[in-house]
Design a protein around this motif. Structure first.
Motif, short mmCIF file in Angstrom:
data_model
loop_
_atom_site.label_atom_id
_atom_site.label_comp_id
_atom_site.label_asym_id
_atom_site.label_seq_id
_atom_site.Cartn_x
_atom_site.Cartn_y
_atom_site.Cartn_z
N LEU A 31 0.84 -1.20 0.00
CA LEU A 31 0.00 0.00 0.00
C LEU A 31 0.87 1.25 0.00
CD1 LEU A 31 -2.86 -0.87 2.52
CD2 LEU A 31 -3.14 -0.26 0.12
N GLY A 32 1.94 1.22 0.79
CA GLY A 32 2.83 2.38 0.87
C GLY A 32 3.50 2.70 -0.45
N GLU A 33 3.95 1.68 -1.15
CA GLU A 33 4.61 1.90 -2.44
C GLU A 33 3.64 2.48 -3.46
OE1 GLU A 33 7.95 -1.67 -2.26
OE2 GLU A 33 5.90 -2.12 -2.94
N LEU A 34 2.45 1.91 -3.55
CA LEU A 34 1.47 2.43 -4.51
C LEU A 34 1.01 3.82 -4.12
CD1 LEU A 34 -0.19 2.15 -7.02
CD2 LEU A 34 -1.90 0.89 -5.70
N ALA A 35 0.79 4.04 -2.85
CA ALA A 35 0.37 5.37 -2.40
C ALA A 35 1.41 6.42 -2.80
CB ALA A 35 0.16 5.37 -0.89
N GLY A 36 2.68 6.09 -2.63
CA GLY A 36 3.74 7.01 -3.04
C GLY A 36 3.74 7.28 -4.53
N ARG A 37 3.48 6.24 -5.31
CA ARG A 37 3.46 6.40 -6.77
C ARG A 37 2.33 7.29 -7.25
NH1 ARG A 37 4.98 0.82 -9.90
NH2 ARG A 37 6.96 0.46 -8.84
N ILE A 38 1.19 7.25 -6.58
CA ILE A 38 0.06 8.06 -7.04
C ILE A 38 -0.09 9.36 -6.25
CG2 ILE A 38 -1.17 6.05 -7.93
CD1 ILE A 38 -3.08 6.28 -5.50
N GLY A 39 0.80 9.59 -5.30
CA GLY A 39 0.79 10.85 -4.57
C GLY A 39 -0.32 10.97 -3.55
N ARG A 40 -0.74 9.84 -2.97
CA ARG A 40 -1.78 9.86 -1.95
C ARG A 40 -1.28 9.12 -0.72
NH1 ARG A 40 -6.64 12.26 -3.85
NH2 ARG A 40 -7.01 12.30 -1.61
N SER A 41 -1.99 9.25 0.37
CA SER A 41 -1.59 8.59 1.62
C SER A 41 -1.98 7.12 1.62
CB SER A 41 -2.23 9.29 2.82
OG SER A 41 -3.63 9.02 2.84
N SER A 51 -13.49 0.02 -0.32
CA SER A 51 -14.73 0.60 -0.86
C SER A 51 -15.36 1.61 0.08
CB SER A 51 -15.75 -0.50 -1.19
OG SER A 51 -15.25 -1.43 -2.09
N LEU A 52 -14.57 2.20 0.94
CA LEU A 52 -15.12 3.20 1.86
C LEU A 52 -15.21 4.57 1.19
CD1 LEU A 52 -13.21 2.17 5.10
CD2 LEU A 52 -15.55 1.56 4.42
N ILE A 53 -14.33 4.81 0.23
CA ILE A 53 -14.36 6.05 -0.56
C ILE A 53 -14.02 5.67 -2.00
CG2 ILE A 53 -13.80 7.63 1.30
CD1 ILE A 53 -10.92 7.65 0.35
N HIS A 54 -14.30 6.56 -2.93
CA HIS A 54 -13.93 6.30 -4.32
C HIS A 54 -13.05 7.42 -4.83
CE1 HIS A 54 -17.36 8.97 -4.97
NE2 HIS A 54 -16.84 9.22 -6.15
N ILE A 55 -12.32 7.10 -5.87
CA ILE A 55 -11.42 8.08 -6.47
C ILE A 55 -12.21 9.00 -7.37
CG2 ILE A 55 -9.46 8.38 -8.01
CD1 ILE A 55 -8.37 5.73 -7.02
N SER A 56 -12.13 10.28 -7.11
CA SER A 56 -12.84 11.25 -7.94
C SER A 56 -11.94 11.80 -9.04
CB SER A 56 -13.38 12.39 -7.07
OG SER A 56 -12.31 13.04 -6.42
N GLU A 57 -10.69 11.34 -9.05
CA GLU A 57 -9.74 11.81 -10.06
C GLU A 57 -9.28 10.60 -10.89
OE1 GLU A 57 -6.68 14.13 -8.01
OE2 GLU A 57 -8.07 14.16 -6.35
N PRO A 58 -10.02 10.25 -11.94
CA PRO A 58 -9.70 9.05 -12.72
C PRO A 58 -8.28 9.00 -13.26
CG PRO A 58 -11.80 9.98 -13.41
CD PRO A 58 -11.18 10.95 -12.44
N THR A 59 -7.65 10.15 -13.49
CA THR A 59 -6.30 10.13 -14.04
C THR A 59 -5.32 9.46 -13.08
OG1 THR A 59 -5.90 12.37 -13.20
CG2 THR A 59 -6.62 12.15 -15.47
N ARG A 60 -5.59 9.48 -11.79
CA ARG A 60 -4.70 8.82 -10.84
C ARG A 60 -4.72 7.31 -11.01
NH1 ARG A 60 -2.57 12.20 -7.09
NH2 ARG A 60 -3.67 14.13 -6.71
N LEU A 61 -5.82 6.77 -11.52
CA LEU A 61 -5.90 5.32 -11.75
C LEU A 61 -4.89 4.86 -12.78
CD1 LEU A 61 -9.74 4.72 -11.83
CD2 LEU A 61 -8.16 4.15 -10.00
N ARG A 62 -4.59 5.69 -13.75
CA ARG A 62 -3.65 5.30 -14.80
C ARG A 62 -2.26 5.04 -14.24
NH1 ARG A 62 -6.39 9.71 -17.68
NH2 ARG A 62 -8.02 8.70 -18.88
N ARG A 63 -1.92 5.65 -13.13
CA ARG A 63 -0.60 5.46 -12.52
C ARG A 63 -0.46 4.09 -11.88
NH1 ARG A 63 0.43 11.17 -9.45
NH2 ARG A 63 0.28 12.49 -11.28
N ILE A 64 -1.58 3.45 -11.56
CA ILE A 64 -1.56 2.14 -10.93
C ILE A 64 -1.10 1.13 -11.96
CG2 ILE A 64 -2.95 0.33 -9.83
CD1 ILE A 64 -4.74 2.61 -8.78
#
Length: 64
Positions: A31-41, A51-64
């Motif tokens: 989780l830490g590595e991916l969080a760092g790659r997409i710039g989120r905690s 599934s507690l929250i959803h991503i409102s910025e679809p462009t961040r998904l492309r980084r995964i």
């Protein structure tokens, strides 16, 4: 044709959460590595995967 209901949206969020978690694990990322790659905690990403929250910025998904 399926309508856009609250349940449909929740199903989409849950499906996306599973996809994100599966992709992360497939790439052997923590989780830490991916969080760092997409710039989120880590907490944010964990909540997305649960599934507690959803991503409102679809462009961040492309980084995964």
């Amino acid at each position: 044709m399926k309508g856009s209901t609250g349940m449909d949206m929740q199903e989409e969020i849950e499906g996306l959460a599973i996809l994100i978690r599966d992709l992360r694990k497939h790439k052997n990322l923590t989780l830490g590595e991916l969080a760092g790659r997409i710039g989120r905690s880590v907490g944010f990403l964990s909540q997305v995967e649960l599934s507690l929250i959803h991503i409102s910025e679809p462009t961040r998904l492309r980084r995964i």
